[in-house]
Scaffold this motif. Structure first.
Motif, PDB file in Angstrom:
ATOM      1  N   ASP A  14     -55.490  11.024 -51.195  1.00  0.00           N
ATOM      2  CA  ASP A  14     -56.145  12.271 -51.592  1.00  0.00           C
ATOM      3  C   ASP A  14     -56.258  12.222 -53.109  1.00  0.00           C
ATOM      4  OD1 ASP A  14     -56.925  14.786 -52.292  1.00  0.00           O
ATOM      5  OD2 ASP A  14     -55.381  15.838 -51.171  1.00  0.00           O
ATOM      6  N   LEU A  15     -57.459  11.997 -53.608  1.00  0.00           N
ATOM      7  CA  LEU A  15     -57.638  11.797 -55.050  1.00  0.00           C
ATOM      8  C   LEU A  15     -57.340  13.064 -55.838  1.00  0.00           C
ATOM      9  CD1 LEU A  15     -60.790   9.498 -55.136  1.00  0.00           C
ATOM     10  CD2 LEU A  15     -58.363   8.878 -55.162  1.00  0.00           C
ATOM     11  N   ARG A  16     -57.500  14.222 -55.195  1.00  0.00           N
ATOM     12  CA  ARG A  16     -57.170  15.470 -55.897  1.00  0.00           C
ATOM     13  C   ARG A  16     -55.669  15.540 -56.157  1.00  0.00           C
ATOM     14  NH1 ARG A  16     -60.003  19.997 -57.611  1.00  0.00           N
ATOM     15  NH2 ARG A  16     -58.503  21.290 -58.692  1.00  0.00           N
ATOM     16  N   THR A  17     -54.876  15.164 -55.170  1.00  0.00           N
ATOM     17  CA  THR A  17     -53.432  15.130 -55.371  1.00  0.00           C
ATOM     18  C   THR A  17     -53.072  14.066 -56.402  1.00  0.00           C
ATOM     19  OG1 THR A  17     -53.045  15.855 -53.087  1.00  0.00           O
ATOM     20  CG2 THR A  17     -51.204  14.805 -54.228  1.00  0.00           C
ATOM     21  N   ALA A  18     -53.759  12.940 -56.340  1.00  0.00           N
ATOM     22  CA  ALA A  18     -53.477  11.847 -57.278  1.00  0.00           C
ATOM     23  C   ALA A  18     -53.721  12.272 -58.724  1.00  0.00           C
ATOM     24  CB  ALA A  18     -54.337  10.629 -56.933  1.00  0.00           C
ATOM     25  N   THR A  60     -46.399  14.321 -76.553  1.00  0.00           N
ATOM     26  CA  THR A  60     -46.709  13.174 -77.403  1.00  0.00           C
ATOM     27  C   THR A  60     -47.516  12.117 -76.648  1.00  0.00           C
ATOM     28  OG1 THR A  60     -44.695  12.006 -76.745  1.00  0.00           O
ATOM     29  CG2 THR A  60     -44.528  13.524 -78.642  1.00  0.00           C
ATOM     30  N   HIS A  61     -48.019  11.145 -77.407  1.00  0.00           N
ATOM     31  CA  HIS A  61     -48.714  10.016 -76.790  1.00  0.00           C
ATOM     32  C   HIS A  61     -47.758   9.219 -75.910  1.00  0.00           C
ATOM     33  CE1 HIS A  61     -52.250   9.724 -79.882  1.00  0.00           C
ATOM     34  NE2 HIS A  61     -52.241  10.856 -79.203  1.00  0.00           N
ATOM     35  N   ALA A  62     -46.512   9.059 -76.362  1.00  0.00           N
ATOM     36  CA  ALA A  62     -45.531   8.308 -75.570  1.00  0.00           C
ATOM     37  C   ALA A  62     -45.309   8.987 -74.221  1.00  0.00           C
ATOM     38  CB  ALA A  62     -44.214   8.191 -76.338  1.00  0.00           C
ATOM     39  N   TYR A  63     -45.274  10.312 -74.231  1.00  0.00           N
ATOM     40  CA  TYR A  63     -45.109  11.049 -72.987  1.00  0.00           C
ATOM     41  C   TYR A  63     -46.333  10.851 -72.091  1.00  0.00           C
ATOM     42  CZ  TYR A  63     -44.630  14.911 -69.711  1.00  0.00           C
ATOM     43  OH  TYR A  63     -44.544  15.659 -68.565  1.00  0.00           O
ATOM     44  N   ALA A  64     -47.526  10.922 -72.669  1.00  0.00           N
ATOM     45  CA  ALA A  64     -48.746  10.714 -71.888  1.00  0.00           C
ATOM     46  C   ALA A  64     -48.738   9.333 -71.241  1.00  0.00           C
ATOM     47  CB  ALA A  64     -49.970  10.884 -72.785  1.00  0.00           C
ATOM     48  N   ASP A  65     -48.328   8.314 -71.989  1.00  0.00           N
ATOM     49  CA  ASP A  65     -48.262   6.959 -71.442  1.00  0.00           C
ATOM     50  C   ASP A  65     -47.279   6.881 -70.286  1.00  0.00           C
ATOM     51  OD1 ASP A  65     -50.066   6.239 -73.376  1.00  0.00           O
ATOM     52  OD2 ASP A  65     -48.642   5.118 -74.612  1.00  0.00           O
ATOM     53  N   ALA A  66     -46.118   7.534 -70.445  1.00  0.00           N
ATOM     54  CA  ALA A  66     -45.102   7.514 -69.388  1.00  0.00           C
ATOM     55  C   ALA A  66     -45.612   8.196 -68.126  1.00  0.00           C
ATOM     56  CB  ALA A  66     -43.826   8.182 -69.877  1.00  0.00           C
ATOM     57  N   ALA A 109     -47.133   7.805 -62.570  1.00  0.00           N
ATOM     58  CA  ALA A 109     -48.106   8.149 -61.529  1.00  0.00           C
ATOM     59  C   ALA A 109     -48.649   6.904 -60.836  1.00  0.00           C
ATOM     60  CB  ALA A 109     -49.253   8.953 -62.135  1.00  0.00           C
ATOM     61  N   LEU A 110     -48.910   5.856 -61.596  1.00  0.00           N
ATOM     62  CA  LEU A 110     -49.508   4.650 -61.017  1.00  0.00           C
ATOM     63  C   LEU A 110     -48.496   3.791 -60.267  1.00  0.00           C
ATOM     64  CD1 LEU A 110     -51.992   3.444 -63.799  1.00  0.00           C
ATOM     65  CD2 LEU A 110     -52.510   4.671 -61.688  1.00  0.00           C
ATOM     66  N   TYR A 111     -47.267   3.734 -60.786  1.00  0.00           N
ATOM     67  CA  TYR A 111     -46.309   2.778 -60.229  1.00  0.00           C
ATOM     68  C   TYR A 111     -45.120   3.427 -59.534  1.00  0.00           C
ATOM     69  CZ  TYR A 111     -49.071   0.079 -63.506  1.00  0.00           C
ATOM     70  OH  TYR A 111     -50.121  -0.481 -64.198  1.00  0.00           O
ATOM     71  N   GLY A 112     -44.995   4.739 -59.601  1.00  0.00           N
ATOM     72  CA  GLY A 112     -43.923   5.418 -58.910  1.00  0.00           C
ATOM     73  C   GLY A 112     -42.577   5.237 -59.597  1.00  0.00           C
ATOM     74  N   LEU A 113     -41.544   5.622 -58.898  1.00  0.00           N
ATOM     75  CA  LEU A 113     -40.200   5.591 -59.465  1.00  0.00           C
ATOM     76  C   LEU A 113     -39.373   4.444 -58.898  1.00  0.00           C
ATOM     77  CD1 LEU A 113     -39.332   9.405 -59.344  1.00  0.00           C
ATOM     78  CD2 LEU A 113     -40.385   8.101 -61.199  1.00  0.00           C
ATOM     79  N   ALA A 114     -39.863   3.799 -57.869  1.00  0.00           N
ATOM     80  CA  ALA A 114     -39.103   2.687 -57.276  1.00  0.00           C
ATOM     81  C   ALA A 114     -39.102   1.485 -58.232  1.00  0.00           C
ATOM     82  CB  ALA A 114     -39.719   2.280 -55.945  1.00  0.00           C
ATOM     83  N   PRO A 115     -38.063   0.635 -58.153  1.00  0.00           N
ATOM     84  CA  PRO A 115     -38.044  -0.567 -59.002  1.00  0.00           C
ATOM     85  C   PRO A 115     -39.275  -1.432 -58.752  1.00  0.00           C
ATOM     86  CG  PRO A 115     -35.917  -0.238 -57.942  1.00  0.00           C
ATOM     87  CD  PRO A 115     -36.858   0.734 -57.313  1.00  0.00           C
ATOM     88  N   ARG A 116     -39.837  -1.983 -59.821  1.00  0.00           N
ATOM     89  CA  ARG A 116     -40.987  -2.872 -59.673  1.00  0.00           C
ATOM     90  C   ARG A 116     -40.523  -4.253 -59.205  1.00  0.00           C
ATOM     91  NH1 ARG A 116     -44.929  -1.743 -64.859  1.00  0.00           N
ATOM     92  NH2 ARG A 116     -44.647   0.506 -64.951  1.00  0.00           N
ATOM     93  N   ARG A 117     -41.316  -4.867 -58.369  1.00  0.00           N
ATOM     94  CA  ARG A 117     -40.981  -6.211 -57.927  1.00  0.00           C
ATOM     95  C   ARG A 117     -41.319  -7.210 -59.028  1.00  0.00           C
ATOM     96  NH1 ARG A 117     -43.406  -6.208 -51.736  1.00  0.00           N
ATOM     97  NH2 ARG A 117     -42.017  -4.579 -50.924  1.00  0.00           N
TER      98      ARG A 117
END
Length: 211
Positions: free
Chosen positions: A168-172, A192-198, A203-211
């Protein structure tokens, strides 16, 4: 020979309208929304009170139109400096979704931190809560067009295989814009910009550890 032509009423009305916009934005910035009145806007703009009431039903309606005009001015300025064929206020599509979203969210943070935009924006957001009609107009004319830019960019990424199908792109998009709006409203932590980047990365990668 004396010029007997009648004054251009359209041009005169446009001058008055622009003076009213400037007066409304200036007074809200100087005194706050609560202390801004139709009488004060009229006096500052050099027009009669009835002129304002002929065009707008309330000071909230005046401020909304003035704020929309402020955005239009910024869009026109951006368009003049944009590459040929590139629309102003479009989220860029460089093929790198993360970079594109960080760019636009940083620009959003800059706008929200600018007193020129922040003060009237906060006034409209607050008034829209108690004034349902103004709130609906605020959403339809200001918020929704901006949100649809995110939908468009996310859909392009989806078509390119960079975003999972079936989302659902609206939720995304709310995962991106919601946290920024929340922090801006609370004013307890810096925006801040740092906050925007985070926000983009979470949002893109979630909170789970990255492989």
């Amino acid at each position: 020979m004396a010029d007997t032509r009648a004054p251009d009423s359209t041009r005169r009305s446009e001058r008055s309208r622009r003076a009213i916009y400037e007066a409304a934005l200036a007074l809200v910035g100087e005194s706050g929304y609560a202390k801004t009145t139709i009488e004060g806007i009229a006096a500052r703009a050099g027009v009669g009170k009835q002129t304002i009431y002929r065009w707008w039903p309330s000071k909230g309606a005046v401020l909304l139109e003035a704020f929309l005009d402020l955005g239009d001015q910024a869009a026109r300025a951006a368009a003049e400096g944009a590459p040929e064929g590139e629309a102003a206020y479009e989220i860029p599509d460089t093929g790198d979704l993360e970079a594109d979203l960080k760019l636009v969210l940083r620009a959003t943070v800059d706008e929200m931190n600018s007193p020129r935009y922040e003060v009237p924006y906060r006034a409209l957001a607050a008034e829209g809560i108690v004034n349902a009609e103004l709130g609906a107009e605020f959403t339809a004319k200001l918020l929704e067009p901006q949100l649809q830019l995110y939908v468009k960019r996310l859909r392009a990424a989806q078509d390119a295989g960079g975003v999972r199908q079936g989302l659902d792109l609206r939720t995304a998009l709310e995962l991106l814009t919601g946290p920024v709006a929340h922090r801006w409203l609370l004013r307890t932590l810096p925006l801040t910009h740092a906050y925007a980047d985070a926000v983009v990365e979470y949002a893109l990668y979630g909170l789970a550890p990255r492989r």
